[in-house]
Design a protein around this motif. Sequence first.
Motif, PDB file in Angstrom:
ATOM      1  N   LEU A   1       0.846  -1.185   0.000  1.00 19.71           N
ATOM      2  CA  LEU A   1       0.000   0.000   0.000  1.00 19.71           C
ATOM      3  C   LEU A   1       0.887   1.242   0.000  1.00 19.71           C
ATOM      4  CD1 LEU A   1      -2.766  -0.993   2.576  1.00 19.71           C
ATOM      5  CD2 LEU A   1      -3.042  -0.641   0.112  1.00 19.71           C
ATOM      6  N   PHE A   2       0.633   2.122  -0.960  1.00 16.48           N
ATOM      7  CA  PHE A   2       1.470   3.308  -1.085  1.00 16.48           C
ATOM      8  C   PHE A   2       0.623   4.574  -1.009  1.00 16.48           C
ATOM      9  CE2 PHE A   2       3.464  -0.117  -3.457  1.00 16.48           C
ATOM     10  CZ  PHE A   2       4.749  -0.112  -2.961  1.00 16.48           C
ATOM     11  N   GLY A   3       0.185   4.939   0.171  1.00 15.80           N
ATOM     12  CA  GLY A   3      -0.608   6.170   0.293  1.00 15.80           C
ATOM     13  C   GLY A   3       0.191   7.218   1.054  1.00 15.80           C
ATOM     14  N   ILE A   4       0.426   8.382   0.428  1.00 14.28           N
ATOM     15  CA  ILE A   4       1.256   9.377   1.100  1.00 14.28           C
ATOM     16  C   ILE A   4       0.449  10.564   1.626  1.00 14.28           C
ATOM     17  CG2 ILE A   4       3.326   8.800  -0.205  1.00 14.28           C
ATOM     18  CD1 ILE A   4       2.827  11.426  -1.759  1.00 14.28           C
ATOM     19  N   PHE A   5      -0.884  10.427   1.644  1.00 17.60           N
ATOM     20  CA  PHE A   5      -1.692  11.572   2.082  1.00 17.60           C
ATOM     21  C   PHE A   5      -1.321  12.057   3.488  1.00 17.60           C
ATOM     22  CE2 PHE A   5      -5.803  13.647   3.273  1.00 17.60           C
ATOM     23  CZ  PHE A   5      -5.693  14.673   2.360  1.00 17.60           C
ATOM     24  N   PRO A   6      -1.139  11.144   4.474  1.00 14.24           N
ATOM     25  CA  PRO A   6      -0.757  11.619   5.816  1.00 14.24           C
ATOM     26  C   PRO A   6       0.535  12.441   5.795  1.00 14.24           C
ATOM     27  CG  PRO A   6      -1.292   9.294   5.874  1.00 14.24           C
ATOM     28  CD  PRO A   6      -1.275   9.681   4.440  1.00 14.24           C
ATOM     29  N   MET A   7       1.455  12.047   4.930  1.00 13.58           N
ATOM     30  CA  MET A   7       2.739  12.752   4.892  1.00 13.58           C
ATOM     31  C   MET A   7       2.594  14.144   4.281  1.00 13.58           C
ATOM     32  SD  MET A   7       4.602   9.443   3.489  1.00 13.58           S
ATOM     33  CE  MET A   7       4.068   7.895   4.209  1.00 13.58           C
TER      34      MET A   7
ATOM     35  N   GLN B   1       4.092   6.025  10.158  1.00 14.74           N
ATOM     36  CA  GLN B   1       3.454   6.278   8.863  1.00 14.74           C
ATOM     37  C   GLN B   1       1.960   6.495   8.951  1.00 14.74           C
ATOM     38  OE1 GLN B   1       4.785   3.388   9.994  1.00 14.74           O
ATOM     39  NE2 GLN B   1       4.714   1.854   8.395  1.00 14.74           N
ATOM     40  N   THR B   2       1.391   6.567  10.148  1.00 16.82           N
ATOM     41  CA  THR B   2      -0.056   6.778  10.242  1.00 16.82           C
ATOM     42  C   THR B   2      -0.392   8.268  10.208  1.00 16.82           C
ATOM     43  OG1 THR B   2       0.274   6.629  12.599  1.00 16.82           O
ATOM     44  CG2 THR B   2      -0.624   4.685  11.514  1.00 16.82           C
ATOM     45  N   MET B   3      -1.662   8.547   9.953  1.00 12.01           N
ATOM     46  CA  MET B   3      -2.137   9.935   9.973  1.00 12.01           C
ATOM     47  C   MET B   3      -2.000  10.481  11.390  1.00 12.01           C
ATOM     48  SD  MET B   3      -3.507  12.316   8.170  1.00 12.01           S
ATOM     49  CE  MET B   3      -4.791  12.301   6.931  1.00 12.01           C
ATOM     50  N   PRO B   4      -1.437  11.697  11.553  1.00 12.65           N
ATOM     51  CA  PRO B   4      -1.343  12.228  12.912  1.00 12.65           C
ATOM     52  C   PRO B   4      -2.715  12.364  13.551  1.00 12.65           C
ATOM     53  CG  PRO B   4      -0.646  13.846  11.275  1.00 12.65           C
ATOM     54  CD  PRO B   4      -0.838  12.565  10.565  1.00 12.65           C
ATOM     55  N   ASP B   5      -2.749  12.199  14.852  1.00 14.46           N
ATOM     56  CA  ASP B   5      -4.001  12.241  15.598  1.00 14.46           C
ATOM     57  C   ASP B   5      -4.331  13.696  15.895  1.00 14.46           C
ATOM     58  OD1 ASP B   5      -6.046  11.929  17.338  1.00 14.46           O
ATOM     59  OD2 ASP B   5      -4.817  11.164  18.981  1.00 14.46           O
ATOM     60  N   PHE B   6      -5.385  14.228  15.232  1.00 10.12           N
ATOM     61  CA  PHE B   6      -5.680  15.657  15.373  1.00 10.12           C
ATOM     62  C   PHE B   6      -6.666  15.948  16.503  1.00 10.12           C
ATOM     63  CE2 PHE B   6      -4.231  15.590  10.900  1.00 10.12           C
ATOM     64  CZ  PHE B   6      -3.173  16.466  11.061  1.00 10.12           C
ATOM     65  N   SER B   7      -6.831  15.015  17.428  1.00 10.48           N
ATOM     66  CA  SER B   7      -7.787  15.234  18.507  1.00 10.48           C
ATOM     67  C   SER B   7      -7.197  16.183  19.548  1.00 10.48           C
ATOM     68  CB  SER B   7      -8.125  13.900  19.172  1.00 10.48           C
ATOM     69  OG  SER B   7      -6.976  13.415  19.828  1.00 10.48           O
TER      70      SER B   7
ATOM     71  N   SER C   1       1.526  14.607  18.415  1.00  8.09           N
ATOM     72  CA  SER C   1       1.408  13.328  17.729  1.00  8.09           C
ATOM     73  C   SER C   1       2.684  13.004  16.978  1.00  8.09           C
ATOM     74  CB  SER C   1       0.221  13.422  16.779  1.00  8.09           C
ATOM     75  OG  SER C   1       0.083  12.238  16.067  1.00  8.09           O
ATOM     76  N   LEU C   2       3.005  11.720  16.896  1.00  4.75           N
ATOM     77  CA  LEU C   2       4.112  11.323  16.031  1.00  4.75           C
ATOM     78  C   LEU C   2       3.634  11.361  14.588  1.00  4.75           C
ATOM     79  CD1 LEU C   2       4.369   9.120  18.712  1.00  4.75           C
ATOM     80  CD2 LEU C   2       6.523   8.883  17.515  1.00  4.75           C
ATOM     81  N   ALA C   3       4.551  11.558  13.645  1.00  4.27           N
ATOM     82  CA  ALA C   3       4.114  11.647  12.259  1.00  4.27           C
ATOM     83  C   ALA C   3       5.296  11.434  11.324  1.00  4.27           C
ATOM     84  CB  ALA C   3       3.480  13.010  11.997  1.00  4.27           C
ATOM     85  N   ARG C   4       5.035  11.584  10.041  1.00  3.00           N
ATOM     86  CA  ARG C   4       6.074  11.422   9.033  1.00  3.00           C
ATOM     87  C   ARG C   4       5.822  12.452   7.939  1.00  3.00           C
ATOM     88  NH1 ARG C   4       7.677   5.817   5.978  1.00  3.00           N
ATOM     89  NH2 ARG C   4       8.069   5.163   8.092  1.00  3.00           N
ATOM     90  N   THR C   5       6.869  13.159   7.499  1.00  3.15           N
ATOM     91  CA  THR C   5       6.694  14.113   6.403  1.00  3.15           C
ATOM     92  C   THR C   5       7.154  13.473   5.101  1.00  3.15           C
ATOM     93  OG1 THR C   5       8.891  15.046   6.608  1.00  3.15           O
ATOM     94  CG2 THR C   5       7.180  16.041   7.949  1.00  3.15           C
ATOM     95  N   LEU C   6       6.964  14.185   3.991  1.00  6.62           N
ATOM     96  CA  LEU C   6       7.386  13.660   2.693  1.00  6.62           C
ATOM     97  C   LEU C   6       8.890  13.386   2.696  1.00  6.62           C
ATOM     98  CD1 LEU C   6       5.336  16.010   0.342  1.00  6.62           C
ATOM     99  CD2 LEU C   6       5.026  13.557   0.622  1.00  6.62           C
ATOM    100  N   THR C   7       9.665  14.348   3.243  1.00  9.31           N
ATOM    101  CA  THR C   7      11.121  14.175   3.221  1.00  9.31           C
ATOM    102  C   THR C   7      11.563  13.020   4.099  1.00  9.31           C
ATOM    103  OG1 THR C   7      11.268  15.809   4.969  1.00  9.31           O
ATOM    104  CG2 THR C   7      11.633  16.597   2.749  1.00  9.31           C
ATOM    105  N   THR C   8      10.978  12.904   5.292  1.00  8.03           N
ATOM    106  CA  THR C   8      11.445  11.850   6.188  1.00  8.03           C
ATOM    107  C   THR C   8      10.985  10.477   5.701  1.00  8.03           C
ATOM    108  OG1 THR C   8       9.523  11.972   7.645  1.00  8.03           O
ATOM    109  CG2 THR C   8      11.353  13.420   8.141  1.00  8.03           C
TER     110      THR C   8
END
Lengths: 298, 309
Positions: free
Chosen positions: B72-78, B237-243, B252-259
């Motif tokens: 699965l290659f979804g980069i929307f969260p990033m 690699q998950t969507m950051p938790d915006f709560s 929240s932990l997250a991942r950007t395009l560069t990382t």
Amino acid sequence: MKIEFEKGNVAKIQMEQNIALGTLWFSGWLIVAVLIFIIGYIFYFGLPTALSFQYLFTPPEGGRYDTGGILYQSIATLYLIFGAILVAAPIGIFAAIYLTEYAPQNTITKLIGFAIENLAGIPSIIYGLFGLAFFVIFLKFEYSLFAGALTVAIMVLPVIIRTSEEALLSVPQRLRQSSLALGVNKWQTISNVVLPSAFPGILTGILLSIGRIIGESAILILAAGGSITAMPSLLSSDYPFFLPDSARTLAVHLYYQATSYDSRGKAFATGVVLIFIILFLNFSINQISKSYRKRFVR
Amino acid sequence: MHKYFIKKEKRFWTNFVNNLMSQIFFLSAFIAVVSLFLITIYVFYNGIQIFKTVPVKDFIFGSEWEPVTRKLFGIFPMIITSFYVTIGALILSAPLGIACAVFLAEIAPLYAQQIIRPAVQLLAGIPSVIFGLFGLAFIVPLIQTFTEVAGLSILAAIIILSIMILPTIISISEDAIRAVPKELKESSIALGTTKWQTIYGAILPASSSGLMTATALSLGRAFGEAMAVKMIIGNTQTMPDFSPDTLFGLLSLARTLTTNIIGDIEYAVPGPHLQSLFATGAILFVFIILTNTVYYLFLKKAYGVRRAQ
């Protein structure tokens, strides 16, 4: 803007002025405080290890636990600077000469200017991907310092071109005219008159690029790999013949040290070495531009 | 001084060298164009390959990234995280940077300029891995003590990035403020305004396009920064938790395009996985081109502003 000269109003304006200017003073000095704190923090934890010569001059050992020093990494960094500047400096300086001394006002010149501006804006990770796709895979250099050096050379090209251009432009026009009036051709004027006068400025650009190369890590992870098993060699009988080994520069080493919990402490020592080099480069640049300014501004 | 001969064969030789050198100069300058062309081609060509196996829509808007196990290659969260981190860094950095630039250009006495300007210059020269190390060793534990989370977070990335882009904002804003015509300041002061009213009412509006340029340029830098962010953002690699529990994603932990590129390159094998990293780079490149275009548009309006470094 309405300005009313009532007493209360004047006091209010005065207070507003004091608060605003106070904030501006504060923000100016805050930058200095942040810088000193970061450098101080790195030095506090790293200086003891960095000052032990054993760390600087022993080869890396112990893998993840990192019991050795940074000898190979320092040599890899030197080789990388050497390789990249060897490629980027002549091309950059020549390009600057073209742009200041020759370039006609046409589409091609505009295109060159456009390309330089855009190269300066590309993030290093994209350069890294390019290095991986073009030098490492397509030209089959494998993960090597050579591939890394060529990629880094393209990255610093805009820096060298822009600073050299400024240096060349600051050479007074009358020097060129007096030389040409002696019946000398353009190339002789450039090599004997313009370049020597612009030399300190050009040197500044090269030192600035060395600073960028030392700090670069993303490109090298993608194009030079991260091997620390052997001393990197300068020349080789196998393809590619120059800087053929995968190697880790100091900045890349710092990244691996910092992200592995066992060797976090050592990362500070590597950081101290990097900051020392950057401080030295900055000092040299300032000294050069100080003496340089005296020469032409009268 | 050299001796210049007027002999015929000598003259032929000097003319030859003269012409040859002018050609070499031109070719050197043209290498910049060739490099830009090759970089664009190679990144985009390698990136486009992924779209043979993964539809464009699933790649850009897919929210799951499992390149090895589930393909699965979804980069929307990033993409979201990249924008979040960049805009957060700008919100912190732009006011401070512009205030510092105003201070340097308008208020600071000489001694303060002689200390602050080299400090800004030095800050620009510090390698990004050192900012990453500082963030990892200082900012992350700091966040950890005040909250119940791991510390590696979007907030840490925002703080470190905002420090990293300060020099860009300061130097370009200062140039823009210094380029404001003297007459404008003097007319404002002649109206009886205070220093602050002059700054606020005349100088800042007059240099606004330059300040926008500074912001646009630092936006590009923050968006493209990889190493420092990789070290402190956690790279999940998950969507950051915006709560609200995580301060709307800040903790929240997250991942950007560069990382995403830096993190996965260590184990990506040639094939869809490596192609997807090039595609991530290509998407990043598109955003950078967009900010560069904005920069160009503003640059044309701003007078006397040149790109720093």
